[in-house]
Design a protein around this motif. Sequence first.
Motif, mmCIF file in Angstrom:
data_model
loop_
_atom_site.group_PDB
_atom_site.id
_atom_site.type_symbol
_atom_site.label_atom_id
_atom_site.label_comp_id
_atom_site.label_asym_id
_atom_site.label_seq_id
_atom_site.Cartn_x
_atom_site.Cartn_y
_atom_site.Cartn_z
ATOM 1 N N ALA A 63 -10.537 16.740 1.964
ATOM 2 C CA ALA A 63 -11.636 15.889 1.429
ATOM 3 C C ALA A 63 -12.802 16.776 1.178
ATOM 4 C CB ALA A 63 -12.183 14.891 2.495
ATOM 5 N N VAL A 64 -13.548 16.543 -0.034
ATOM 6 C CA VAL A 64 -14.599 17.489 -0.415
ATOM 7 C C VAL A 64 -15.894 17.038 -0.207
ATOM 8 C CG1 VAL A 64 -15.419 18.618 -2.638
ATOM 9 C CG2 VAL A 64 -12.958 18.024 -2.397
ATOM 10 N N GLU A 65 -16.817 17.795 0.429
ATOM 11 C CA GLU A 65 -18.140 17.544 0.564
ATOM 12 C C GLU A 65 -19.022 18.384 -0.265
ATOM 13 O OE1 GLU A 65 -19.101 18.088 4.640
ATOM 14 O OE2 GLU A 65 -17.453 16.879 5.426
ATOM 15 N N GLU A 66 -19.784 17.683 -1.198
ATOM 16 C CA GLU A 66 -20.645 18.511 -2.079
ATOM 17 C C GLU A 66 -21.885 19.035 -1.343
ATOM 18 O OE1 GLU A 66 -22.014 16.620 -5.846
ATOM 19 O OE2 GLU A 66 -20.452 15.059 -5.240
ATOM 20 N N THR A 67 -22.155 20.022 -1.846
ATOM 21 C CA THR A 67 -23.436 20.706 -0.929
ATOM 22 C C THR A 67 -24.648 20.848 -2.022
ATOM 23 O OG1 THR A 67 -22.863 22.879 -1.461
ATOM 24 C CG2 THR A 67 -22.151 22.107 0.648
ATOM 25 N N LEU A 73 -18.810 24.564 -2.183
ATOM 26 C CA LEU A 73 -18.237 23.432 -1.849
ATOM 27 C C LEU A 73 -17.601 23.460 -0.477
ATOM 28 C CD1 LEU A 73 -16.318 21.965 -5.105
ATOM 29 C CD2 LEU A 73 -18.475 21.252 -4.269
ATOM 30 N N LYS A 76 -12.719 19.778 3.782
ATOM 31 C CA LYS A 76 -12.163 19.513 5.115
ATOM 32 C C LYS A 76 -10.874 18.871 5.209
ATOM 33 C CE LYS A 76 -16.431 18.843 7.245
ATOM 34 N NZ LYS A 76 -16.678 19.470 8.666
ATOM 35 N N SER A 81 -12.726 23.248 8.201
ATOM 36 C CA SER A 81 -13.585 23.456 7.340
ATOM 37 C C SER A 81 -13.281 24.690 6.458
ATOM 38 C CB SER A 81 -14.869 23.433 7.739
ATOM 39 O OG SER A 81 -15.209 22.460 8.434
#
Length: 175
Positions: A63-67, A73, A76, A81
């Motif tokens: 899964a991608v989490e934007e920052t 990026l 997870k 991570s």
Amino acid sequence: MKRKWFQASACCVLLFALAGCGKTVEEQIDTGVASAQTVFEETPQHPNQTIGKIKLYVPSGFAVEETEDLNNLILKKGNESYLLFVNYYEMEDSNLHYKLLKNNPSSKIIKEQTVEFDGAFGFTAVTEYDEEQFELIVSSGGVKMSTISEDQNIDEKLVDMMTIVRSVDIVKENN
């Protein structure tokens, strides 16, 4: 009867545990570094996600989490991570990330492998993070991915990481 069932169960559990041990850390690192080089030399996966200006292939389970930082990026997978860093100004043949690794006196490199293929430069490295953890690093040109890992599935993680890094494409703005 109960005693024989218990002994048979105990044997099955022991065999399962021993089979799970599989490869040593050194074998995982060697296999992972070699496999990552192979991935580097293959045709990159077609991107399946776009985040900001970054197109990339995200394997199943990630899964991608934007920052807020457009160059970073976080991906997870389970409780792991991975940090993906994209330097928009470095070309495919850039070895900047490799030079930074090599010139860092605190890096305790366990294994590294560089690769040049079709005008692109990349590398895979495993460094000692602490007594029980390793930093896994892969890079292709201006794109670098890293994670901190214990001694499990290092080979698979390096392959996934290189697959992601090689897939990164920067969205060009139309003027």
